[in-house]
Motif scaffolding. Structure first.
Motif, mmCIF file in Angstrom:
data_model
loop_
_atom_site.group_PDB
_atom_site.id
_atom_site.type_symbol
_atom_site.label_atom_id
_atom_site.label_comp_id
_atom_site.label_asym_id
_atom_site.label_seq_id
_atom_site.Cartn_x
_atom_site.Cartn_y
_atom_site.Cartn_z
ATOM 1 N N ARG A 144 32.520 -10.559 -6.948
ATOM 2 C CA ARG A 144 32.787 -10.366 -5.523
ATOM 3 C C ARG A 144 31.535 -9.913 -4.778
ATOM 4 O O ARG A 144 31.363 -10.223 -3.594
ATOM 5 C CB ARG A 144 33.905 -9.334 -5.366
ATOM 6 N N PRO A 178 27.875 -12.822 -3.520
ATOM 7 C CA PRO A 178 27.533 -13.493 -2.246
ATOM 8 C C PRO A 178 26.771 -12.601 -1.274
ATOM 9 O O PRO A 178 25.816 -13.050 -0.627
ATOM 10 C CB PRO A 178 28.892 -13.912 -1.696
ATOM 11 N N GLU A 238 22.966 -13.165 0.029
ATOM 12 C CA GLU A 238 22.694 -13.259 1.462
ATOM 13 C C GLU A 238 21.559 -12.341 1.873
ATOM 14 O O GLU A 238 20.681 -12.721 2.662
ATOM 15 C CB GLU A 238 23.957 -12.909 2.253
ATOM 16 N N ARG A 261 25.431 -19.709 4.351
ATOM 17 C CA ARG A 261 26.602 -19.216 3.606
ATOM 18 C C ARG A 261 26.283 -19.124 2.122
ATOM 19 O O ARG A 261 25.349 -19.748 1.622
ATOM 20 C CB ARG A 261 27.796 -20.146 3.809
ATOM 21 N N HIS A 293 29.057 -18.801 -1.336
ATOM 22 C CA HIS A 293 30.467 -18.721 -1.727
ATOM 23 C C HIS A 293 30.642 -18.915 -3.231
ATOM 24 O O HIS A 293 29.852 -19.609 -3.876
ATOM 25 C CB HIS A 293 31.301 -19.791 -0.995
ATOM 26 N N PHE A 294 31.713 -18.273 -3.737
ATOM 27 C CA PHE A 294 32.173 -18.525 -5.094
ATOM 28 C C PHE A 294 32.850 -19.899 -5.055
ATOM 29 O O PHE A 294 33.929 -20.057 -4.528
ATOM 30 C CB PHE A 294 33.143 -17.426 -5.495
ATOM 31 N N LYS A 295 32.184 -20.877 -5.631
ATOM 32 C CA LYS A 295 32.591 -22.260 -5.427
ATOM 33 C C LYS A 295 33.697 -22.718 -6.367
ATOM 34 O O LYS A 295 34.610 -23.449 -5.967
ATOM 35 C CB LYS A 295 31.373 -23.171 -5.581
ATOM 36 N N TYR A 331 28.582 -20.734 -7.963
ATOM 37 C CA TYR A 331 28.340 -20.320 -6.594
ATOM 38 C C TYR A 331 27.522 -21.411 -5.893
ATOM 39 O O TYR A 331 26.727 -22.109 -6.522
ATOM 40 C CB TYR A 331 27.566 -18.999 -6.530
#
Length: 361
Positions: free
Chosen positions: A264, A267, A271, A284, A286-288, A297
Motif C-alpha cells: 500500500r 505508490p 511518487e 500516476r 498504481h498496483f496494477k 505496479y
C-alpha cells in the motif's frame, strides 16, 4: 567633315558617338550615385528592402548601358528602317535582360538575408530557397518569352507547342514529377525541416537535405538514408524534434512475500521519488495486478523536454532511487523463479517377499 557615310555626314556620326558615350556614362553615374546613397541610408538604419535594392542596382551591366547609349546615338542619325528596327529591338532586349538580372540578384540577396536572419529556423531557409528558385525560373522564362516576342517570334504557337510537349514529358516522367510536387508539399506544409530527427517505418535519423527528388537522412549509425519524396510522404513520419513532452511508462514487480502495508505504501514512495526530479511531471503510480510470479505496479510520468539525454538521466536517477528505497523497505523484486511444493501420502516402504523353500525331490 562633310563626307557622307551611310547617308549621314561625319559630323552627325561624331555627334551620335558623343551622345552614345554621354548617355552610357550618365546612366552609369546615376547608378553609382543611387547605390552610394542607398548604402549610406542602409548603414544608418538597416533595411532588407534597401539591401535588396542595392544588390539589384549593383548588378547593372556596362554592356547594357552601352547598348542604350548606342540606341540614343542612333536616334540622331538617319538610318535605314531595318537598321533602326534592329537597334530598337536590341535595346529592348538589353533592357529586358537587365531587368531579369536585377530580379535575379534581388531574389538572391533576399535569400541570403533570410538565411542570415533565420539561422535558427532551418524550415524557413528550406522554404525560402525553394520559393526563390521558382521565382527565378519564372522570371527568366517570362523574360525569354518577351524577348522572343520582341524579335517577331510567334510565341502563341511556341507556348502551345510547349504545352503539348509538356504533357508528353509529364506522362514520361510521372515519378519524377511526383517527387517534385512532393518536395513542394514538404517545403510548404513542413512536416519536417532540416535538422529534425524523424522516424520513418524502421529507419530513423536527422534530416540533412530536402531536394527536388529525394530527402536525405543521417542515421544514428552514421550512414545516409535516401528517401524519394513521394514515398516519404506516403509513410507515417514521427518527428521527435517537435515533441513537447515525453510520456514515460515503466513497470515494477515485487515479490509475493511483500506484506500488505508495504504494498500500500509503494505508490506514494514512488511518487515522491519521481516528483523530486527536475523537468518531470508525475502522473500516476498504481498496483496494477497480481500475476503468478509477482505483484505488478505501473508508473507514468512526463519529462518536459524532447532532449533524449535529459530523459535518460532522469530515468536512471529514478531507477537508482527506487532500488535504494526498496532496500530500505525490505521489499524484494520478483525473480523469474518458481517454487514447487510437494504434498501427499508418504509412499509405502516395500516389504521383502517371504522366503519359500523348495521341497526336496
Amino acid at each position: 567633315m562633310n563626307h557622307i557615310i551611310l547617308g549621314n555626314p561625319v559630323t552627325d556620326w561624331l555627334i551620335a558617338l558623343v551622345a552614345a558615350v554621354a548617355v552610357a556614362a550618365g546612366l552609369d553615374a546615376v547608378k553609382a550615385i543611387l547605390v552610394r546613397r542607398i548604402r549610406s541610408l542602409t548603414a544608418e538604419r538597416a533595411s532588407r528592402p534597401r539591401g535588396v535594392l542595392v544588390a539589384a542596382l549593383s548588378s547593372t551591366r556596362l554592356l547594357v548601358l552601352a547598348i542604350l547609349g548606342l540606341y540614343a546615338g542612333a536616334s540622331l542619325l538617319a538610318l535605314p528602317d531595318k537598321a533602326q528596327l534592329f537597334i530598337g529591338r536590341a535595346a529592348i532586349a538589353a533592357i529586358l535582360v537587365q531587368c531579369a538580372i536585377w530580379g535575379d540578384h534581388g531574389v538572391r540577396s533576399w535569400l541570403a538575408s533570410t538565411r542570415a536572419q533565420q539561422a535558427d529556423d532551418p524550415g524557413r531557409a528550406t522554404s525560402s530557397a525553394a520559393i526563390g528558385f521558382l521565382l527565378r525560373v519564372l522570371l527568366w522564362a517570362v523574360v525569354v518569352l518577351m524577348i522572343l516576342d520582341n524579335l517577331g517570334v510567334n510565341i502563341t504557337t511556341l507556348v502551345a507547342s510547349l504545352g503539348i510537349g509538356g504533357i508528353a514529358v509529364a506522362l514520361a516522367v510521372q515519378s519524377i514529377l511526383g517527387d517534385l510536387f512532393a518536395s513542394l508539399s514538404i517545403v510548404l506544409d513542413k512536416p519536417f525541416v532540416i535538422g529534425d530527427f524523424i522516424i520513418v517505418d524502421n529507419a530513423m535519423g536527422t534530416v540533412e537535405h530536402v531536394g527536388l527528388k529525394t530527402t536525405r537522412v543521417r542515421s544514428l549509425g552514421g550512414e545516409q538514408i535516401v528517401f524519394s519524396n513521394a514515398a516519404l510522404l506516403k509513410s507515417r513520419i514521427h518527428n521527435l524534434r517537435r515533441m513537447e513532452a515525453r510520456r514515460v511508462v515503466f513497470g515494477l514487480e515485487v515479490s509475493h512475500e511483500t506484506p500488505e502495508p508495504s504494498l500500500r505504501a509503494l505508490p506514494g514512495l514512488i511518487e515522491a521519488i519521481v516528483a523530486a526530479q527536475p523537468q518531470v511531471r508525475f502522473d500516476r503510480a498504481h498496483f496494477k495486478g497480481m500475476t503468478a510470479p509477482a505483484f505488478s505496479y505501473e508508473v507514468v510520468y512526463f519529462v518536459d523536454t524532447a532532449d533524449y539525454r535529459v530523459f535518460m538521466d532522469v530515468q536512471q536517477e529514478i531507477y537508482l532511487r527506487i532500488v535504494a528505497m526498496l532496500a530500505e523497505q525490505g521489499v524484494k523484486l520478483a525473480l523469474p523463479a518458481q517454487t514447487v511444493h510437494l504434498a501427499g501420502r508418504q509412499a509405502a516402504v516395500p516389504q521383502p517377499l517371504p522366503h519359500v523353500e523348495k521341497a526336496a525331490a
